[in-house]
Design an enzyme around this catalytic site. Structure first.
Site, PDB file in Angstrom:
ATOM      1  N   GLU A  95       6.676  -3.657  10.289  1.00  0.00           N
ATOM      2  CA  GLU A  95       5.285  -3.808  10.701  1.00  0.00           C
ATOM      3  C   GLU A  95       5.158  -4.035  12.203  1.00  0.00           C
ATOM      4  OE1 GLU A  95       3.710  -5.893   6.545  1.00  0.00           O
ATOM      5  OE2 GLU A  95       4.390  -7.138   8.218  1.00  0.00           O
ATOM      6  N   ASP A 103      -0.300  -2.548  -3.139  1.00  0.00           N
ATOM      7  CA  ASP A 103      -0.236  -2.624  -4.600  1.00  0.00           C
ATOM      8  C   ASP A 103      -1.490  -3.306  -5.096  1.00  0.00           C
ATOM      9  OD1 ASP A 103       0.458  -5.690  -5.183  1.00  0.00           O
ATOM     10  OD2 ASP A 103       1.575  -5.054  -3.412  1.00  0.00           O
TER      11      ASP A 103
END
Length: 255
Positions: free
Chosen positions: A12, A221
């Site tokens: 990230e 998710d």
């Protein structure tokens, strides 16, 4: 205005650090508390980039250091989250308008979710930083998504026409991966859009020091029994591209 930019996982933040080093030959790195703080310019703006690592304690410790040692005047956190609200899907982006620690419970001494001795459970994000981040996300999804992440990659993760959501993000020191847990979160915190493990801790520190913050999360998710995505692949192939492109727009607009 120097911004602190944090993420919890290497994929990230590594691309942002590489971009800084390419842009700013005078960028420096300082190690404090087992974390490397990369100081320089990114897309023309002074920033401090750092890998905060995972969890509320890690995020809080990193945020304190950014404020006290580097004097940042605003903080932006980017990373992954599990979707909670029914309309939030994989590949969508959630920009926080507020955060809460969904696992904080000091009853009967204090009300559920309330931070002891602060008298507050919800920590609003800064309106100006949030509006700018929201605009950057909108521009990315409208103009940059197709060039940043090919359709075939999106399809591999079941992503179709990703959307922006603005709302509450909850943080807790636990990975939520059951339908029962999600049902409980929806019942107790009906405004909750997504869950992760750092943002509300960062927000509390920013509140205590009077530093504005903004928070963006890519939904990897649905935080339920189907939360079995290949996280390393999703980070590498989707989320890291989201973060880099959105932050490029966000920082360019500050020029």
């Amino acid at each position: 205005m120097t911004l602190g930019i944090l993420a919890a996982l290497h994929d990230e933040v590594d691309g942002l650090i590489a971009a800084m080093r390419h842009e700013d030959a005078r960028a420096t790195t300082q190690t404090i508390g087992m974390r490397d703080y990369h100081c320089g310019t990114l897309h023309g703006q002074p920033v401090v980039l750092v890998l905060a690592r995972v969890g509320k304690v890690a995020a809080a410790a990193t945020t304190v250091t950014l404020i006290r040692e580097f004097g940042v005047e605003g903080i932006v956190f980017t990373g992954l989250a599990g979707g909670v609200a029914t309309e939030v899907g994989v590949g969508d982006i959630v920009v926080a308008d507020a955060t809460i620690q969904h696992d904080l419970d000091a009853r009967p001494l204090f009300p559920r979710h309330e931070v002891p001795l602060l008298g507050q459970s919800v920590f609003p994000a800064d309106p100006a930083l949030t509006a700018a981040l929201r605009q950057a996300v909108e521009g990315f999804l409208r103009d940059d998504l197709a060039s940043e992440v090919p359709d075939g990659v999106l399809a591999r993760f079941g992503i179709h026409a990703p959307k922006l959501h603005v709302g509450m993000i909850g943080s807790g020191d636990q990975f939520i991966n059951s339908a029962m847990a999600v049902a409980g979160l929806r019942r107790d915190l009906p405004l909750l859009q997504a869950v992760e493990m750092e943002g509300a801790a960062l927000a509390q520190i920013c509140h205590e020091y009077g530093v504005p913050y903004a928070l963006m999360r890519t939904v990897s998710d649905r935080a339920d029994d189907a939360a079995h995505v290949d996280f390393p692949a999703f980070l590498r192939d989707v989320a890291s591209h989201y973060s880099s492109a959105v932050l490029r727009r966000f920082l360019d607009a500050r020029g």
